[in-house]
Write a protein that holds these residues in place. Structure first.
Motif, mmCIF file in Angstrom:
data_model
loop_
_atom_site.group_PDB
_atom_site.id
_atom_site.type_symbol
_atom_site.label_atom_id
_atom_site.label_comp_id
_atom_site.label_asym_id
_atom_site.label_seq_id
_atom_site.Cartn_x
_atom_site.Cartn_y
_atom_site.Cartn_z
ATOM 1 N N GLY A 237 109.628 20.276 60.273
ATOM 2 C CA GLY A 237 110.715 19.971 61.191
ATOM 3 C C GLY A 237 112.090 19.890 60.544
ATOM 4 N N ILE A 238 112.169 20.146 59.242
ATOM 5 C CA ILE A 238 113.443 20.076 58.524
ATOM 6 C C ILE A 238 113.906 21.495 58.181
ATOM 7 N N PRO A 239 115.063 21.911 58.731
ATOM 8 C CA PRO A 239 115.572 23.242 58.405
ATOM 9 C C PRO A 239 115.927 23.341 56.919
ATOM 10 N N LEU A 240 115.530 24.426 56.303
ATOM 11 C CA LEU A 240 115.822 24.691 54.898
ATOM 12 C C LEU A 240 116.915 25.761 54.867
ATOM 13 N N ALA A 241 118.178 25.332 54.759
ATOM 14 C CA ALA A 241 119.329 26.216 54.908
ATOM 15 C C ALA A 241 119.271 27.424 53.975
ATOM 16 N N ARG A 242 118.834 27.227 52.753
ATOM 17 C CA ARG A 242 118.752 28.325 51.792
ATOM 18 C C ARG A 242 117.851 29.433 52.320
ATOM 19 N N ASN A 243 116.682 29.066 52.823
ATOM 20 C CA ASN A 243 115.735 30.061 53.320
ATOM 21 C C ASN A 243 116.194 30.655 54.651
ATOM 22 N N GLN A 244 116.829 29.837 55.480
ATOM 23 C CA GLN A 244 117.384 30.364 56.721
ATOM 24 C C GLN A 244 118.364 31.493 56.407
ATOM 25 N N THR A 245 119.195 31.254 55.413
ATOM 26 C CA THR A 245 120.197 32.249 55.028
ATOM 27 C C THR A 245 119.542 33.485 54.421
ATOM 28 N N LEU A 246 118.529 33.295 53.572
ATOM 29 C CA LEU A 246 117.812 34.441 52.990
ATOM 30 C C LEU A 246 117.219 35.335 54.082
ATOM 31 N N VAL A 247 116.549 34.729 55.039
ATOM 32 C CA VAL A 247 115.897 35.498 56.094
ATOM 33 C C VAL A 247 116.930 36.182 56.985
ATOM 34 N N ALA B 21 98.674 19.581 45.072
ATOM 35 C CA ALA B 21 98.417 19.918 43.662
ATOM 36 C C ALA B 21 97.947 21.371 43.533
ATOM 37 N N SER B 22 97.060 21.804 44.410
ATOM 38 C CA SER B 22 96.592 23.192 44.375
ATOM 39 C C SER B 22 97.712 24.158 44.749
ATOM 40 N N GLN B 23 98.523 23.767 45.731
ATOM 41 C CA GLN B 23 99.652 24.613 46.123
ATOM 42 C C GLN B 23 100.584 24.827 44.930
ATOM 43 N N GLN B 24 100.890 23.747 44.219
ATOM 44 C CA GLN B 24 101.781 23.829 43.058
ATOM 45 C C GLN B 24 101.174 24.691 41.962
ATOM 46 N N ALA B 25 99.893 24.517 41.697
ATOM 47 C CA ALA B 25 99.218 25.303 40.653
ATOM 48 C C ALA B 25 99.213 26.786 41.016
ATOM 49 N N CYS B 26 98.943 27.096 42.269
ATOM 50 C CA CYS B 26 98.943 28.501 42.702
ATOM 51 C C CYS B 26 100.342 29.093 42.651
ATOM 52 N N PHE B 27 101.339 28.292 43.015
ATOM 53 C CA PHE B 27 102.716 28.783 42.987
ATOM 54 C C PHE B 27 103.114 29.174 41.564
ATOM 55 N N SER C 109 111.263 33.138 46.698
ATOM 56 C CA SER C 109 112.159 34.167 46.149
ATOM 57 C C SER C 109 112.631 35.136 47.226
ATOM 58 N N ARG C 110 113.756 35.744 46.955
ATOM 59 C CA ARG C 110 114.286 36.783 47.855
ATOM 60 C C ARG C 110 113.280 37.942 47.926
ATOM 61 N N HIS C 111 112.642 38.228 46.804
ATOM 62 C CA HIS C 111 111.658 39.306 46.738
ATOM 63 C C HIS C 111 110.530 39.072 47.748
#
Length: 185
Positions: A85-95, A7-13, A49-51
């Motif tokens: 332990g789950i690859p996040l393809a979108r972020n893998q590609t961004l990086v 909940a705190s993570q979401q609020a800060c995000f 974000s890409r930023h």
């Protein structure tokens, strides 16, 4: 504030730009906060974000970044690329795209030519970058595997691993071995 608290993570995000000073965000000052805000939260990591990726990548590719800050940034990017332990393809590609765009920089070009003549801190940086590349290729992601092949080729990896006169320490060879297996086999 954010440690193990979704909940705190979401609020800060939701107020991230405001909390971090907007476009002028300083990774050195806000890195720990960001690390905890995204830790083990697949939902938030999928919205990165890409930023933000570019901000961390700028720090990683800055030769003047101290070792602790460099490693902190690498750890953050690895954390948002593989979540629980789950690859996040979108972020893998961004990086990986961000790495590929910076491949002419000294730190990235040296990953293919390391040997024990380099200072130990440069060897550790090269190994950490290769480990980040490896993390970005986990799972089946043809895009990131292709980008990794463009950044370092099989003969270069094999030359580093088979060097007899000036070998790098085994612990620093391991990221190269993992990348070789994940991308080329």
């Amino acid at each position: 504030l954010c440690v193990d608290n979704t909940a705190s993570q979401q609020a800060c995000f939701g107020r991230m730009e405001e909390l971090l000073g907007g476009e002028e965000m300083d990774v050195n000052e806000s890195g720990e906060f960001l690390l905890e805000m995204f830790r083990n939260n697949y939902n938030l990591c999928s919205k990165i974000s890409r930023h933000l990726v570019d901000k961390f990548m700028e720090t990683i590719t800055n030769e003047n970044a101290d070792a602790e800050l460099f490693q902190h940034c690498v750890n953050f990017l690895k954390q948002v690329v593989v979540v629980n332990g789950i690859p996040l393809a979108r972020n893998q590609t961004l990086v990986m795209h961000s790495l590929a765009e910076r491949q002419q920089l000294e730190d990235l070009s040296m990953i293919a030519t390391v040997n024990s003549d380099l200072p130990p801190w440069k060897l550790r940086r090269a190994a950490a970058l290769v480990d980040l590349m490896y993390t970005c290729t986990l799972g089946f992601n043809p895009t990131t595997e292709s980008l990794a092949r463009g950044l370092i080729h099989t003969p270069q990896i094999l030359k580093i691993l088979s060097e007899r006169e000036r070998p790098i320490p085994l612990v620093l060879q391991l990221p190269y071995i993992r990348l070789l297996i994940e991308v080329y086999f």
